[in-house]
Design a protein around this motif. Structure first.
Motif, PDB file in Angstrom:
ATOM      1  N   LEU A   1      40.012 -26.256  27.400  1.00 48.25           N
ATOM      2  CA  LEU A   1      40.643 -25.023  26.487  1.00 48.25           C
ATOM      3  C   LEU A   1      39.616 -24.076  25.941  1.00 48.25           C
ATOM      4  O   LEU A   1      40.098 -22.910  25.892  1.00 48.25           O
ATOM      5  CB  LEU A   1      40.781 -25.942  24.883  1.00 48.25           C
ATOM      6  CG  LEU A   1      40.929 -25.371  23.768  1.00 48.25           C
ATOM      7  CD1 LEU A   1      42.175 -24.671  23.798  1.00 48.25           C
ATOM      8  CD2 LEU A   1      40.830 -26.252  22.575  1.00 48.25           C
TER       9      LEU A   1
ATOM     10  N   GLY B   1      43.497 -31.698  29.505  1.00 48.11           N
ATOM     11  CA  GLY B   1      42.798 -32.932  29.282  1.00 48.11           C
ATOM     12  C   GLY B   1      43.660 -33.706  28.320  1.00 48.11           C
ATOM     13  O   GLY B   1      43.046 -34.583  27.527  1.00 48.11           O
TER      14      GLY B   1
ATOM     15  N   PRO C   1      41.727 -33.250  37.754  1.00 47.21           N
ATOM     16  CA  PRO C   1      40.434 -33.474  38.494  1.00 47.21           C
ATOM     17  C   PRO C   1      40.427 -34.164  39.653  1.00 47.21           C
ATOM     18  O   PRO C   1      39.526 -35.140  39.916  1.00 47.21           O
ATOM     19  CB  PRO C   1      39.290 -34.137  37.394  1.00 47.21           C
ATOM     20  CG  PRO C   1      40.371 -35.275  36.930  1.00 47.21           C
ATOM     21  CD  PRO C   1      41.820 -34.674  36.511  1.00 47.21           C
TER      22      PRO C   1
ATOM     23  N   GLY D   1      46.690 -39.790  37.977  1.00 49.29           N
ATOM     24  CA  GLY D   1      46.633 -40.766  37.043  1.00 49.29           C
ATOM     25  C   GLY D   1      45.419 -40.584  36.080  1.00 49.29           C
ATOM     26  O   GLY D   1      44.692 -39.438  36.284  1.00 49.29           O
TER      27      GLY D   1
HETATM   28  C1  GAR Z   1      39.377 -32.454  32.777  1.00 49.63           C
HETATM   29  O1  GAR Z   1      38.744 -32.575  33.982  1.00 49.63           O
HETATM   30  C2  GAR Z   1      40.861 -32.498  33.244  1.00 49.63           C
HETATM   31  O2  GAR Z   1      41.071 -32.443  34.460  1.00 49.63           O
HETATM   32  C3  GAR Z   1      41.229 -34.184  32.940  1.00 49.63           C
HETATM   33  O3  GAR Z   1      40.338 -34.488  31.595  1.00 49.63           O
HETATM   34  C4  GAR Z   1      39.305 -33.471  31.549  1.00 49.63           C
HETATM   35  C5  GAR Z   1      39.357 -32.953  30.296  1.00 49.63           C
HETATM   36  O4  GAR Z   1      38.304 -32.272  29.954  1.00 49.63           O
HETATM   37  N1  GAR Z   1      42.593 -34.571  32.876  1.00 49.63           N
HETATM   38  C6  GAR Z   1      43.040 -35.699  33.326  1.00 49.63           C
HETATM   39  O5  GAR Z   1      42.198 -36.388  33.969  1.00 49.63           O
HETATM   40  C7  GAR Z   1      44.374 -35.865  33.245  1.00 49.63           C
HETATM   41  N2  GAR Z   1      44.742 -37.000  34.193  1.00 49.63           N
HETATM   42  P1  GAR Z   1      38.153 -31.335  28.800  1.00 49.63           P
HETATM   43  O6  GAR Z   1      38.611 -31.986  27.611  1.00 49.63           O
HETATM   44  O7  GAR Z   1      36.604 -31.023  28.708  1.00 49.63           O
HETATM   45  O8  GAR Z   1      38.926 -30.192  29.124  1.00 49.63           O
END
Ligand code: GAR
Length: 202
Positions: A15, A90, A112, A120
């Motif tokens: 974000l 996320g 990721p 997942g």
């Molecule tokens: C990110 O790496 C995103 O790809 C992952 O959570 C992280 C959020 O980081 N999402 C997933 O795993 C969805 N399945 P952030 O809150 O620092 O942006």
């Protein structure tokens, strides 16, 4: 500029990258973050939005009688901000039928791992456990099935022998931030066409 609503559940570093790109007049980003939504309170993602002066809303699943009720409330809050694109950065909840009816085809997710490998909630852990030497991140259009949907952009990240989930996720996120800003910016500026599983950005 194209209107983005961003959904978060955690630290919100992706974000932040979108907020920074939108705030930088020289970035040519072409989009603005008009609201940030969350499924829980007290997270850094919401504080990042507040610091940027962006309105927020929170819908906790446990405050609703049913998952469809929660999904409808989320859908209404997102719709109230009239987004052109909704970005899941996320956001660790699976949205439902109301949400997909309203925003399907313009709901972008970042993951990721190199989809279709390791979908997942534990894409980084699962890639490590499998012993892959290369993983990465994927920005894609979200569909009803988790982490499916046409792929917009991907970047690879090498796995090191001494990586654990935290070190690998940190390096993936460094790449992921740039990929997400780049992909959302291209969608915003250039438009896009989806044919079957393929996304074309002119
Ligand atoms: C990110 O790496 C995103 O790809 C992952 O959570 C992280 C959020 O980081 N999402 C997933 O795993 C969805 N399945 P952030 O809150 O620092 O942006």
């Amino acid at each position: 500029p194209v209107r983005l609503v961003v959904l978060v559940s955690g630290s919100g570093s992706n974000l932040q990258a979108l907020l920074d790109a939108a705030a930088d007049p020289d970035s040519g980003f072409g989009a603005e973050v008009v609201a940030v939504g969350a499924d829980r309170g007290g997270i850094e993602g919401l504080r990042r939005a507040e610091r940027a002066g962006v309105p927020t809303f929170t819908h906790r699943l446990r405050d609703y009688a049913s998952r469809p009720d929660w999904d409808r409330a989320l859908t209404e809050s997102v719709a109230a901000h009239r987004p052109d694109l909704v970005v899941s950065a996320g956001f660790m909840k699976i949205v439902g039928a109301s949400f997909m009816a309203a925003f399907g085809g313009r709901f972008v997710n970042t993951h990721p791992a190199l989809l279709p490998s390791f979908p997942g909630a534990h894409g980084v852990r699962d890639a490590l456990a499998h012993g892959v030497k290369v993983t990465g991140c994927t920005v894609h259009f979200a569909e009803a099935e988790v982490d499916s949907g046409p792929i917009i952009a991907q970047r690879a990240v090498e796995v090191r022998d001494d990586d654990d989930e935290a070190t690998l996720h940190r390096r993936i996120k460094e790449v992921e931030r740039g990929l997400l800003v780049d992909a959302v910016g291209r969608l915003a500026r250039d438009g896009y066409r989806v044919e079957g599983r393929k996304v074309y950005i002119p």
